[in-house]
Write a protein that holds these residues in place. Structure first.
Motif, mmCIF file in Angstrom:
data_model
loop_
_atom_site.group_PDB
_atom_site.id
_atom_site.type_symbol
_atom_site.label_atom_id
_atom_site.label_comp_id
_atom_site.label_asym_id
_atom_site.label_seq_id
_atom_site.Cartn_x
_atom_site.Cartn_y
_atom_site.Cartn_z
ATOM 1 N N ILE A 1 1.627 -5.032 6.737
ATOM 2 C CA ILE A 1 1.547 -4.995 8.197
ATOM 3 C C ILE A 1 2.145 -3.713 8.768
ATOM 4 C CG2 ILE A 1 2.313 -6.138 10.326
ATOM 5 C CD1 ILE A 1 2.314 -8.780 8.690
ATOM 6 N N ILE A 2 3.277 -3.296 8.214
ATOM 7 C CA ILE A 2 4.023 -2.169 8.778
ATOM 8 C C ILE A 2 4.149 -1.046 7.755
ATOM 9 C CG2 ILE A 2 6.249 -1.431 9.720
ATOM 10 C CD1 ILE A 2 6.618 -4.361 10.634
ATOM 11 N N ALA A 3 3.871 0.167 8.196
ATOM 12 C CA ALA A 3 4.016 1.355 7.351
ATOM 13 C C ALA A 3 5.339 2.039 7.659
ATOM 14 C CB ALA A 3 2.869 2.322 7.612
ATOM 15 N N SER A 4 5.974 2.549 6.615
ATOM 16 C CA SER A 4 7.234 3.280 6.773
ATOM 17 C C SER A 4 7.202 4.547 5.928
ATOM 18 C CB SER A 4 8.414 2.427 6.303
ATOM 19 O OG SER A 4 8.497 1.242 7.033
ATOM 20 N N SER B 1 2.924 7.904 7.053
ATOM 21 C CA SER B 1 3.100 6.558 7.618
ATOM 22 C C SER B 1 2.107 6.308 8.755
ATOM 23 C CB SER B 1 4.544 6.321 8.072
ATOM 24 O OG SER B 1 4.848 7.075 9.210
ATOM 25 N N ILE B 2 1.760 7.350 9.495
ATOM 26 C CA ILE B 2 0.752 7.210 10.557
ATOM 27 C C ILE B 2 -0.621 6.945 9.933
ATOM 28 C CG2 ILE B 2 -0.474 8.470 12.385
ATOM 29 C CD1 ILE B 2 2.320 9.832 12.941
ATOM 30 N N ILE B 3 -0.937 7.654 8.868
ATOM 31 C CA ILE B 3 -2.201 7.428 8.149
ATOM 32 C C ILE B 3 -2.263 5.982 7.661
ATOM 33 C CG2 ILE B 3 -3.466 7.998 6.025
ATOM 34 C CD1 ILE B 3 -2.347 10.922 6.439
ATOM 35 N N LEU B 4 -1.176 5.527 7.058
ATOM 36 C CA LEU B 4 -1.150 4.165 6.526
ATOM 37 C C LEU B 4 -1.216 3.130 7.640
ATOM 38 C CD1 LEU B 4 -0.987 2.201 4.218
ATOM 39 C CD2 LEU B 4 1.497 2.548 4.144
ATOM 40 N N GLN B 5 -0.471 3.347 8.711
ATOM 41 C CA GLN B 5 -0.498 2.376 9.810
ATOM 42 C C GLN B 5 -1.887 2.303 10.433
ATOM 43 O OE1 GLN B 5 2.375 0.386 10.554
ATOM 44 N NE2 GLN B 5 0.643 -0.771 11.344
ATOM 45 N N THR B 6 -2.565 3.436 10.516
ATOM 46 C CA THR B 6 -3.945 3.455 11.020
ATOM 47 C C THR B 6 -4.824 2.554 10.159
ATOM 48 O OG1 THR B 6 -3.685 5.698 11.883
ATOM 49 C CG2 THR B 6 -5.938 4.946 11.485
ATOM 50 N N TYR B 7 -4.691 2.696 8.853
ATOM 51 C CA TYR B 7 -5.490 1.865 7.944
ATOM 52 C C TYR B 7 -5.113 0.386 8.075
ATOM 53 C CZ TYR B 7 -7.239 -0.450 3.855
ATOM 54 O OH TYR B 7 -7.861 -1.351 3.031
ATOM 55 N N ILE C 1 3.631 16.768 -0.187
ATOM 56 C CA ILE C 1 2.874 15.522 -0.052
ATOM 57 C C ILE C 1 3.789 14.513 0.621
ATOM 58 C CG2 ILE C 1 1.730 13.614 -1.252
ATOM 59 C CD1 ILE C 1 1.092 15.611 -3.511
ATOM 60 N N GLY C 2 3.355 14.037 1.771
ATOM 61 C CA GLY C 2 4.091 12.978 2.442
ATOM 62 C C GLY C 2 3.686 11.644 1.848
ATOM 63 N N VAL C 3 4.671 10.779 1.639
ATOM 64 C CA VAL C 3 4.418 9.467 1.050
ATOM 65 C C VAL C 3 4.978 8.398 1.984
ATOM 66 C CG1 VAL C 3 4.737 7.993 -0.981
ATOM 67 C CG2 VAL C 3 4.677 10.486 -1.253
ATOM 68 N N ALA C 4 4.190 7.357 2.169
ATOM 69 C CA ALA C 4 4.633 6.204 2.956
ATOM 70 C C ALA C 4 4.265 4.951 2.181
ATOM 71 C CB ALA C 4 3.959 6.199 4.328
ATOM 72 N N ARG C 5 4.871 3.839 2.567
ATOM 73 C CA ARG C 5 4.494 2.569 1.949
ATOM 74 C C ARG C 5 4.503 1.475 3.000
ATOM 75 N NH1 ARG C 5 9.811 1.035 -1.594
ATOM 76 N NH2 ARG C 5 11.164 0.723 0.180
ATOM 77 N N SER C 6 3.754 0.451 2.697
ATOM 78 C CA SER C 6 3.712 -0.695 3.605
ATOM 79 C C SER C 6 4.776 -1.701 3.192
ATOM 80 C CB SER C 6 2.337 -1.363 3.556
ATOM 81 O OG SER C 6 2.160 -2.038 2.320
ATOM 82 N N TYR D 1 0.859 -1.174 0.000
ATOM 83 C CA TYR D 1 0.000 0.000 0.000
ATOM 84 C C TYR D 1 0.899 1.227 0.000
ATOM 85 C CZ TYR D 1 -3.984 -2.869 1.432
ATOM 86 O OH TYR D 1 -4.981 -3.803 1.488
ATOM 87 N N ILE D 2 0.440 2.264 -0.652
ATOM 88 C CA ILE D 2 1.079 3.572 -0.605
ATOM 89 C C ILE D 2 0.109 4.484 0.138
ATOM 90 C CG2 ILE D 2 1.862 5.546 -2.002
ATOM 91 C CD1 ILE D 2 3.659 3.071 -2.274
ATOM 92 N N ALA D 3 0.633 5.399 0.931
ATOM 93 C CA ALA D 3 -0.231 6.376 1.604
ATOM 94 C C ALA D 3 0.251 7.777 1.289
ATOM 95 C CB ALA D 3 -0.233 6.153 3.110
#
Length: 138
Positions: free
Chosen positions: A24-27, A127-133, A14-19, A4-6
């Motif tokens: 399981i884990i967002a970074s 990454s917080i948004i993604l980890q929440t999801y 734009i902040g970008v994170a990925r799982s 997943y990308i967030a």
């Protein structure tokens, strides 16, 4: 499984994170400066590089849960992404407090002042948004 990308979409950055591959884990991944980079194209590249069309987007809301003008701007940006990225699947997540939490985390980690917060706060918020999801999916 797919990554997943967030996105934490702001007017300037734009902040970008990925799982991880297991979802399981967002970074934090990167921060895109919208004034210097064609952000829609860069996000399309990130999706391609990570072999995913699953994008979690933080939707800003006020404390009472209402959506304001910034939420409209985010949705307008989502429409641009959908035009650029084939079969894009957008997952909207309430992003209340994600930047505040990211800011607090960075304050704790940055007691010696080595981190320039502005450069990383958005990708940490993503990454917080993604980890929440990811946590909600369990």
């Amino acid at each position: 499984m797919k990554r997943y990308i967030a996105l934490d979409i702001g007017d300037v950055r734009i902040g970008v994170a990925r799982s991880d591959i297991m979802g399981i884990i967002a970074s934090p991944l990167e921060t895109i400066n919208r004034k210097k980079v064609k952000s829609v194209k860069r996000i399309a590249e990130i999706c391609k590089e990570n072999d995913t069309n699953l994008v979690v987007v933080g939707i800003p809301k006020s404390l009472d849960g209402e959506e304001k003008r910034q939420a409209e701007k985010v949705r307008e940006y989502i429409e641009k992404l959908k035009k650029e990225i084939e079969n894009l699947e957008i997952i909207e997540v309430d992003e209340r407090f994600s930047t505040v939490i990211a800011d607090n985390i960075l304050k704790e980690l940055n007691k010696n002042g080595a981190i320039e917060k502005r450069k990383v706060v958005d990708k940490v918020a993503a990454s917080i948004i993604l980890q929440t999801y990811l946590d909600m999916k369990k």
